[in-house]
Enzyme design. Structure first.
Site, mmCIF file in Angstrom:
data_model
loop_
_atom_site.group_PDB
_atom_site.id
_atom_site.type_symbol
_atom_site.label_atom_id
_atom_site.label_comp_id
_atom_site.label_asym_id
_atom_site.label_seq_id
_atom_site.Cartn_x
_atom_site.Cartn_y
_atom_site.Cartn_z
ATOM 1 N N GLU A 173 -23.742 -67.995 -61.457
ATOM 2 C CA GLU A 173 -22.803 -67.457 -60.485
ATOM 3 C C GLU A 173 -21.455 -68.165 -60.411
ATOM 4 O OE1 GLU A 173 -23.263 -64.639 -58.616
ATOM 5 O OE2 GLU A 173 -25.027 -64.433 -59.916
ATOM 6 N N SER B 27 -74.203 -58.044 -16.253
ATOM 7 C CA SER B 27 -75.155 -59.148 -16.088
ATOM 8 C C SER B 27 -74.688 -60.455 -16.707
ATOM 9 C CB SER B 27 -76.507 -58.756 -16.677
ATOM 10 O OG SER B 27 -77.054 -57.665 -15.953
#
Length: 788
Positions: free
Chosen positions: A187, A466
Site C-alpha cells: 500500500e 411441589s
C-alpha cells in the site's frame, strides 16, 4: 498603545503602496485561514481518535477456560473435541502452527494461540498432553513440565454498535516485522518518508492511469487512506480529495508514524462473513487463519496485505487462486524493496494457500450473553458494551453448555413426537451452578434463541409447584414444629382465606391417614404438608424463601405451601444451592471479572460472597430428606442415569401440569430444570416425566465421577433408627426401618406404637389404596372436575 497605533496610522497614510501590500497580505491570510477552516473544522475535535486505541473494538464475553491437570480423567477424543470447539484444527504438515494440533502415540500436541485471559494477554505456547489409561499422565508447556495448563477461553458473545464490525486491535510493536513490511509493500512503501501525501506517488499513479486508459492505481498514501476511512466518505470528487490531503497533513503533524500505522492496521476493511464485517488485520488473521496477528507467517501476512486492494475479489475463502496471485505480487514487491531476499521469496512463492477460518461474531450461549449484559450493568455499572472494548470473563463452561443445549433439544423433541403434535411447542429452561460459589456453569433460557429471545431462566416467573415444598421443611425444622419423623395427617382439609375457602388435594385424589414428614415429602403429598405449613406459619415460610434466594413477590396465602407463587429457575437455583452448600446462600452470578479497554479491572458494585442464612444442621437434615425423594420417592427416575455421588432433589408439577420442575443437586453442583409452554396451558407432563430426563442427561454427561457417597455431615447431628411408618423408635418387628438424622433435641424418645400387618397383607392394603385413588381420579375426569 493607543499613541503607537495612531503613529502607525499616520505612517501608512503617508505611504499608499505599503498600505496596499499589507492589505493584500491580510486578505490572502484571511482567505487561506477561511479555506483551511472549511477543510478542517468538521474534524478538528476528532483528530485525537484515529482508530489506534483499544476502545475501538467490540466488547466480548469469554467463557471459563478448560483447565487440564495431571491425573485428570481425559480421553484424546474429548480433548480434540474441546480444541475443535475453540476453532483449533488438526495440522496437516510437519509443523504445528498456532491454532493447530496433532495427535499420535497417546499424545496431543497443540500450539496455543495468543489469547486473552482475565489477567491480560497470554503468549502462544506449545502444549504437549500425554494420556495414559484414560487420564492425563503428563503436561508440558514449551517443553517444561507443569501440573496444570489452561486452554483458551471461548468467546461466547460479542457486542457491536450499529453495524457488526469485528475488530481485534493490534499494537504495532507486537507484530513481526514481516507483517508490517507486507502491508507497506502493498500500500505505501514510502510511508516513513512522506509528510502525509506523496507528490511522486500521485504523479506515478496519474501516469500509469493515463497509459492504461483506466483508474488502475491510486496515489493515496496510507495516511490518506486512514483519513478517508476515519473522517470522510468514499465519494469520488475533487474537493473530497483536497480535503483528504489537507487532513492527512494535519494528522501527520499531530500523530506519530507508529500511531498512524496502528490506526490503519486496526481500521482497514478486510472482508466479512455471516453478517459480520472484518476491520483490521487482527480480525482478518482470525477470520482467515484462525490465529492472532502476531502469529502470522510471511505468506499469510502477504495474502492479507494483498486483500486490502479488493477484499471480496482476493478472499482466500472465496477465490483462493486469485488470492494467491495477489499474494505473490506483494511478495515480489517486498523482494524489490529488498525486505526479503531471493531465497526467501522462492520459498514463500512455493507455499500453498491454506486457511483455517474462525467464524467471528457467533453467539454460543445467546440467552446467557443477554443475561451477562444485564449483570455487567447491575453488578459492575457498565452501561454500554457496544464498541467499548470491555472484556467480560464469565463462569460458564462451554462443554457443559453444549451438553445442556443438547439435552434440552433432544428431550423436548421426543416429548413433542409422543402425542403432542397438535399442542403448542414445549419450552424449557436449565440453569446449573456451583453451590459453593454461585457460579453459573450452564444456562439455557429456551429451546431456540432464533425464534424467541425471551429468557426463561431469569425472566419467566412460573409457579414452582411441589419444588417449593422443601422450604416448608426448612422452616418447620428451624421453628421446632417438626422433624423428618413427625407424623402428619393426610386427610381432607378445607381452609378459609378471607371470604374464600380452599380445599387442597393430593395428586392421586386419595388420603393415607397418618404419615411422617419424610414420607409426605418423598411422595409429595400435598395435604399433610399444607397442614404443616399452616402450623408453622405461611408468613414465616415466605420469609424463609426470601432468605434462601427468592426475590419475586410472595403472597402469604395458604396455597403458597404448594408453590402457587411465581418464581424463576434462577431463584430456585439459589434456594437449592443454599441447601447444597450447607446453609450458605451464594449469589448466583455469571461474571467473575470485567476489564475495560485499557486493561483496568472494573470494580463490582455488589459482592458475591455467600451469606449464612441456614444452620448447617438444618440444611443437612433437609438434604437427607430430599435424598429420599431421589431414592424412593417421586424423583427415583433419576437413578436410571447412573450419576455418581449423593443426589438430592425435588420434583414439581403445578395444576394441570402447566409447569414441570426438577431441582436436584450434588455437593458440587445444583441444576434446576423447568418445562412448560409460554402460554401456560396444560401439558399433561409431570416433573418426573418432562424435567427429570433433561436433568439426568445433562448431569450424567457434565459431572465428573464423585466417589464420596454422602453429603458432609456437620457436628451436633443426632441419629436414631426409626420405623418409617410411625416415625418412632423402631422395634424388631417393624418391617420398614430407617436410620434418621435429627437436629439436637428432636430425636424421638418413644417406641413404635403400630401393629404392623404381615408383609403380604400390607402390600394388598397398599395396592387397594392405590387402586381406589386411581378410580377416583378417573371418575373426577369423567365428571369434568378440575384436577388439583
Amino acid at each position: 498603545m493607543i499613541r503607537r497605533l495612531a503613529i502607525w496610522g499616520r505612517y501608512l497614510r503617508a505611504r499608499p503602496l505599503l498600505r496596499r501590500v499589507l492589505l493584500g497580505i491580510f486578505a490572502v491570510l484571511a482567505v487561506g485561514l477561511g479555506l483551511l477552516t472549511w477543510l478542517l473544522f468538521p474534524y478538528l475535535r476528532t483528530f485525537g481518535d484515529i482508530g489506534d486505541g483499544p476502545e475501538n473494538q467490540p466488547s466480548r464475553l469469554y467463557g471459563a477456560p478448560e483447565i487440564l491437570w495431571t491425573g485428570q480423567p481425559m480421553k484424546a477424543s474429548r480433548l480434540t473435541r474441546t480444541l475443535e470447539a475453540l476453532g483449533y484444527r488438526e495440522a496437516s504438515g510437519d509443523a504445528t502452527p498456532a491454532g493447530r494440533y496433532r495427535t499420535g502415540d497417546g499424545r496431543v500436541a497443540v500450539r496455543l494461540r495468543r489469547r486473552m485471559t482475565s489477567v491480560g494477554p497470554a503468549a502462544g505456547q506449545t502444549l504437549l498432553v500425554r494420556l495414559d489409561d484414560g487420564k492425563v499422565a503428563d503436561l508440558r508447556l514449551d517443553g517444561q513440565p507443569v501440573d496444570h495448563a489452561e486452554l483458551e477461553a471461548p468467546v461466547l458473545a460479542t457486542w457491536y454498535e450499529g453495524e457488526s464490525r469485528e475488530k481485534w486491535p493490534v499494537d504495532v510493536k507486537d507484530l513481526p516485522e514481516h507483517v508490517v513490511q507486507a502491508i507497506l509493500a502493498a500500500e505505501d512503501s514510502s510511508f516513513y518518508w512522506h509528510p502525509g501525501v506523496s507528490p511522486t506517488g500521485i504523479a506515478r499513479a496519474a501516469l500509469i492511469n493515463l497509459q492504461r486508459g483506466e483508474v488502475a492505481q491510486g496515489g493515496s498514501t496510507l495516511t490518506q487512506q486512514l483519513v478517508k476511512n476515519v473522517f470522510l466518505t468514499h465519494e469520488r470528487s475533487f474537493f473530497r480529495k483536497i480535503r483528504e490531503a489537507v487532513i492527512a497533513l494535519a494528522v501527520e503533524a499531530q500523530h506519530s508514524k507508529r500511531s498512524i500505522l496502528q490506526g490503519y492496521l486496526n481500521g482497514i476493511y478486510l472482508g466479512g462473513g455471516h453478517g459480520v464485517q472484518y476491520y483490521g488485520i487482527g480480525a482478518a488473521s482470525r477470520a482467515y487463519f484462525g490465529k492472532d496477528a502476531t502469529e502470522l507467517t510471511l505468506e499469510e501476512a502477504a495474502l492479507i496485505a494483498g486483500m486490502i486492494k479488493a477484499p471480496a475479489a482476493y478472499s482466500p475463502l472465496a477465490s483462493p487462486e486469485k488470492a494467491r496471485e495477489r499474494r505473490d505480487e506483494v511478495l515480489r514487491r517486498m523482494a524489490e524493496l529488498e525486505w526479503i531476499d531471493a531465497a526467501r521469496l522462492e520459498q514463500a512463492l512455493a507455499v500453498p494457500v491454506e486457511t483455517s477460518p474462525l467464524r467471528l461474531g457467533v453467539r454460543r450461549a445467546p440467552y446467557f450473553g443477554d443475561a451477562m449484559a444485564t449483570e455487567a450493568r447491575e453488578r459492575f455499572g457498565v452501561k454500554r458494551l457496544g464498541n467499548r472494548g470491555h472484556h467480560l470473563f464469565a463462569t460458564l463452561r462451554l462443554d457443559d453448555q453444549e451438553i445442556a443445549e443438547e439435552a434440552v433439544g433432544e428431550v423436548l423433541e421426543g416429548l413433542d413426537r409422543r402425542g403432542r403434535r397438535d399442542a403448542d411447542p414445549l419450552e424449557a429452561a436449565l440453569v446449573s451452578v456451583d453451590p459453593q460459589t454461585g457460579s453459573i456453569l450452564a444456562y439455557v433460557g429456551g429451546r431456540d434463541y432464533g425464534k424467541s429471545e425471551f429468557d426463561r431462566v431469569s425472566q419467566a416467573s412460573r409457579q414452582a409447584g411441589s419444588s417449593f415444598k422443601p422450604i416448608i421443611l426448612v422452616t418447620a425444622l428451624e421453628t421446632g414444629k417438626a422433624s423428618p419423623a413427625t407424623r402428619l395427617e393426610d386427610k381432607p382439609l378445607t381452609l378459609k382465606s378471607g371470604m374464600r375457602s380452599w380445599t387442597p388435594k393430593n395428586s392421586d385424589g386419595a388420603f393415607r391417614g397418618r404419615l411422617t414428614a419424610r414420607t409426605a415429602m418423598e411422595q409429595s403429598r400435598n395435604v399433610p404438608l399444607v397442614r404443616l405449613a399452616m402450623e408453622v406459619g405461611i408468613d414465616k415460610i415466605a420469609a424463609t424463601a426470601k432468605r434462601m434466594g427468592v426475590e419475586s413477590p410472595l403472597e402469604a396465602v395458604p396455597s403458597l405451601a404448594l408453590g402457587s407463587a411465581g418464581v424463576t429457575p434462577r431463584e430456585m437455583a439459589a434456594v437449592y444451592a443454599t441447601l447444597a452448600s450447607g446453609g450458605l446462600r451464594p449469589v448466583v452470578h455469571g461474571l467473575d471479572r470485567v476489564v475495560d479497554a485499557e486493561g483496568r479491572p472494573v470494580q463490582p458494585l455488589k459482592p458475591t460472597e455467600p451469606e449464612r442464612v441456614l444452620t448447617p444442621q438444618v440444611a443437612y437434615v433437609t438434604t437427607e430428606v430430599l435424598e429420599g425423594v431421589v431414592h424412593s420417592g417421586t424423583a427415583r427416575g433419576v437413578l436410571r442415569y447412573g450419576i455418581s455421588g449423593p443426589l438430592a432433589g425435588k420434583t414439581g408439577t403445578t395444576n394441570e401440569a402447566r409447569d414441570s420442575w426438577f431441582a436436584g443437586y450434588r455437593p458440587d453442583r445444583v441444576t434446576v430444570v423447568w418445562v412448560g409452554q409460554d402460554n401456560p396451558k396444560a401439558t399433561n407432563l409431570s416433573g418426573s416425566r418432562a424435567a427429570i430426563p433433561i436433568w439426568g442427561r445433562f448431569m450424567k454427561e457434565a459431572l465428573p465421577e464423585l466417589k464420596n457417597r454422602d453429603f458432609p455431615e456437620p457436628p451436633e447431628i443426632e441419629h436414631a433408627t426409626i420405623c418409617r411408618d410411625s416415625g418412632l423408635l423402631a422395634l424388631p418387628g417393624c418391617p420398614r426401618r430407617l436410620r434418621e438424622s435429627f437436629l439436637p433435641g428432636q430425636k424421638p424418645t418413644e417406641n413404635c406404637d403400630l401393629e404392623h400387618l404381615p408383609p403380604i397383607e400390607q402390600s394388598q392394603k397398599d395396592f387397594g389404596a392405590r387402586l381406589g385413588g386411581w378410580l377416583k381420579r378417573k371418575l373426577e375426569r369423567i365428571l369434568g372436575e378440575e384436577k388439583n
